[in-house]
Write a protein that holds these residues in place. Sequence first.
Motif, PDB file in Angstrom:
ATOM      1  N   ASP A 251     -34.064 -21.825 -13.023  1.00  0.00           N
ATOM      2  CA  ASP A 251     -34.396 -20.628 -13.607  1.00  0.00           C
ATOM      3  C   ASP A 251     -36.013 -19.917 -13.409  1.00  0.00           C
ATOM      4  O   ASP A 251     -36.300 -18.967 -13.458  1.00  0.00           O
ATOM      5  CB  ASP A 251     -34.356 -21.120 -15.244  1.00  0.00           C
ATOM      6  N   LEU A 252     -36.826 -21.202 -13.057  1.00  0.00           N
ATOM      7  CA  LEU A 252     -38.292 -21.057 -12.908  1.00  0.00           C
ATOM      8  C   LEU A 252     -38.235 -19.955 -11.663  1.00  0.00           C
ATOM      9  O   LEU A 252     -39.071 -18.831 -11.639  1.00  0.00           O
ATOM     10  CB  LEU A 252     -39.106 -22.166 -12.840  1.00  0.00           C
ATOM     11  N   VAL A 253     -37.791 -20.452 -10.524  1.00  0.00           N
ATOM     12  CA  VAL A 253     -37.865 -19.734  -9.151  1.00  0.00           C
ATOM     13  C   VAL A 253     -37.284 -18.444  -9.472  1.00  0.00           C
ATOM     14  O   VAL A 253     -37.888 -17.464  -8.977  1.00  0.00           O
ATOM     15  CB  VAL A 253     -37.034 -20.661  -8.178  1.00  0.00           C
ATOM     16  N   LEU A 254     -35.990 -18.286  -9.838  1.00  0.00           N
ATOM     17  CA  LEU A 254     -35.645 -16.738  -9.962  1.00  0.00           C
ATOM     18  C   LEU A 254     -36.303 -16.010 -10.833  1.00  0.00           C
ATOM     19  O   LEU A 254     -36.539 -14.705 -10.623  1.00  0.00           O
ATOM     20  CB  LEU A 254     -33.965 -17.119 -10.265  1.00  0.00           C
ATOM     21  N   PHE A 255     -36.575 -16.640 -12.174  1.00  0.00           N
ATOM     22  CA  PHE A 255     -37.544 -15.680 -12.843  1.00  0.00           C
ATOM     23  C   PHE A 255     -38.922 -14.984 -12.451  1.00  0.00           C
ATOM     24  O   PHE A 255     -39.065 -13.926 -12.342  1.00  0.00           O
ATOM     25  CB  PHE A 255     -37.597 -16.376 -14.250  1.00  0.00           C
ATOM     26  N   PHE A 256     -39.627 -16.226 -11.949  1.00  0.00           N
ATOM     27  CA  PHE A 256     -40.660 -15.583 -11.477  1.00  0.00           C
ATOM     28  C   PHE A 256     -40.774 -14.799 -10.207  1.00  0.00           C
ATOM     29  O   PHE A 256     -41.555 -14.104  -9.568  1.00  0.00           O
ATOM     30  CB  PHE A 256     -41.683 -16.630 -11.325  1.00  0.00           C
ATOM     31  N   SER A 257     -39.883 -15.031  -9.180  1.00  0.00           N
ATOM     32  CA  SER A 257     -39.544 -14.135  -8.175  1.00  0.00           C
ATOM     33  C   SER A 257     -39.226 -12.818  -8.567  1.00  0.00           C
ATOM     34  O   SER A 257     -39.662 -11.954  -7.910  1.00  0.00           O
ATOM     35  CB  SER A 257     -38.391 -14.756  -7.251  1.00  0.00           C
ATOM     36  N   GLN A 258     -38.245 -12.685  -9.410  1.00  0.00           N
ATOM     37  CA  GLN A 258     -37.933 -11.426 -10.130  1.00  0.00           C
ATOM     38  C   GLN A 258     -39.102 -10.611 -10.525  1.00  0.00           C
ATOM     39  O   GLN A 258     -39.639  -9.371 -10.302  1.00  0.00           O
ATOM     40  CB  GLN A 258     -36.819 -11.453 -11.372  1.00  0.00           C
ATOM     41  N   ALA A 259     -40.026 -11.428 -11.377  1.00  0.00           N
ATOM     42  CA  ALA A 259     -41.133 -10.741 -12.056  1.00  0.00           C
ATOM     43  C   ALA A 259     -42.290 -10.273 -11.004  1.00  0.00           C
ATOM     44  O   ALA A 259     -42.858  -9.133 -11.327  1.00  0.00           O
ATOM     45  CB  ALA A 259     -41.804 -11.910 -12.879  1.00  0.00           C
ATOM     46  N   ALA A 260     -42.101 -10.904  -9.897  1.00  0.00           N
ATOM     47  CA  ALA A 260     -43.062 -10.707  -8.663  1.00  0.00           C
ATOM     48  C   ALA A 260     -42.876  -9.246  -8.141  1.00  0.00           C
ATOM     49  O   ALA A 260     -43.681  -8.356  -7.616  1.00  0.00           O
ATOM     50  CB  ALA A 260     -43.248 -11.641  -7.722  1.00  0.00           C
ATOM     51  N   PHE A 261     -41.727  -8.882  -8.183  1.00  0.00           N
ATOM     52  CA  PHE A 261     -41.267  -7.505  -7.643  1.00  0.00           C
ATOM     53  C   PHE A 261     -41.122  -6.256  -8.524  1.00  0.00           C
ATOM     54  O   PHE A 261     -41.080  -5.355  -8.168  1.00  0.00           O
ATOM     55  CB  PHE A 261     -39.531  -7.553  -7.058  1.00  0.00           C
ATOM     56  N   VAL A 262     -41.697  -6.826  -9.710  1.00  0.00           N
ATOM     57  CA  VAL A 262     -41.617  -5.404 -10.799  1.00  0.00           C
ATOM     58  C   VAL A 262     -43.206  -5.532 -11.575  1.00  0.00           C
ATOM     59  O   VAL A 262     -43.152  -4.755 -12.510  1.00  0.00           O
ATOM     60  CB  VAL A 262     -40.578  -5.778 -11.911  1.00  0.00           C
ATOM     61  N   THR A 263     -44.227  -6.198 -11.009  1.00  0.00           N
ATOM     62  CA  THR A 263     -45.490  -6.127 -11.872  1.00  0.00           C
ATOM     63  C   THR A 263     -46.384  -4.754 -11.329  1.00  0.00           C
ATOM     64  O   THR A 263     -47.307  -5.086 -10.836  1.00  0.00           O
ATOM     65  CB  THR A 263     -46.174  -7.485 -11.187  1.00  0.00           C
ATOM     66  N   PHE A 264     -45.521  -3.703 -11.379  1.00  0.00           N
ATOM     67  CA  PHE A 264     -46.392  -2.643 -11.418  1.00  0.00           C
ATOM     68  C   PHE A 264     -47.465  -2.452 -12.408  1.00  0.00           C
ATOM     69  O   PHE A 264     -46.937  -2.771 -13.687  1.00  0.00           O
ATOM     70  CB  PHE A 264     -45.615  -1.395 -11.400  1.00  0.00           C
TER      71      PHE A 264
END
Length: 445
Positions: A251-264
Amino acid sequence: MAPPVRPDKPTFKEALRFWFKLGWISFGGPAGQIAIMHTYLVEQKRWISEKKFLHALNYCMLLPGPEAQQLATYTGWLMHGTRGGLAAGILFVLPSAFILLALSIAYVAFGDLPWVNSIFNGLKPAVVAIVILAMIKIGKRSLTDPLHYAVAIACFIAIFFFGVNFPLVILAVLLFSAACMVLAPRLLQSASGNKATADSEEGYYLTSHTSLPHTRFSPKKLLLQITVFAAFWLVPYLILNATANAAFWNDLVLFFSQAAFVTFGGAYAVLPYVAQQAVEHYQWLNSMQMIDGLALGETTPGPLIMVLAFVGFMGGWTTGGNSLWMGTLGLFTTTYYTFLPCFLFIFSGAPLIERTQQNPRIKAALTLVTAAITGVVLNLTVYFAEAVLFGKHHHAFGEIRWDTLQILPLIWIIISVVAMHRFKVGMLSWIGISAAAGLISWLLA
């Protein structure tokens, strides 16, 4: 008057000293961090010209992720290739990660003590004020015409009233921007950009006319970089999933990987999404702890997005049964997966940017994303303010019990906004004053 002499290429050791120092003194958010780099790299050392520096900055501002950290990576890459970019980007983050680790350990060890709790009670209203001022600053910069206002309002309504996830909001705005580019280009208003470009680039090591072998684009090199990135992402993920608490690490890896690509739009834009998922879905921490984490993040150097590392720490600590080891691993895992994409964006994208100037139509379309961030940060403001003023979140306006409104935090929010906006009190100074005020209120109670 003789033209200034072009400086020699800075040695890697000389640049390394600056990147190391920058990691410890980069307070003041992206504006302050970029100002420090500009003063040293452009004005003092003349390693890079004003025009080249702004060209790199404009690209970094269009990327998801912390623009100051990516600008450091970009300039480090320009001067010394991949090792220069890695050194600049990693050293920009590493000091704040260790400082935040120490603060996080102290928080879980002593946070329940009455006097420590009183300090955070003083900080919480100040954090709400900081977010309010961030919303005002972003709004002034991004809301330039009726279309921008409409996008911002629509995004706030989608998130606040209908619970639409932040990545879906950003995706919808990007699709709308692309449609406008094709079907209604006149709706878009090109960003003005920074016009303070230097008239002359004489006397700088790197200029807009500099061509270096390692900055040239190569499809083969791009494919290799993507493969290496995939390996760096996958190997730790597989190792963590082979250990105990595999579900948590997944959960942690997938969640923060996803967040990294949408931090406009920076940390303030992604925080509502992180808070919603980490607090309400995964239950790694509660909303009050989320505000405390933002307060801790504001007091450390480096990018504010480091507050996500506190969330990772609390997730590991909670899941591991109050284990400091799990918390520490959670913090560094979150930091790793939050910043790993930043290096991919620079190493793979910068060679393309070096070949061409920015497309003004694309830049204009992305101003709608910036406008959307205003609506997202407004949602963050409401989210934090509810927790501070009422002690809970409400699903509808009619659920609010106004008799539970806490007056003292409301007064301190107002005072904080006035102090920092009207009287220009520095953010770090005001955080210290707010902490002291919370402690004094406990001593006098």
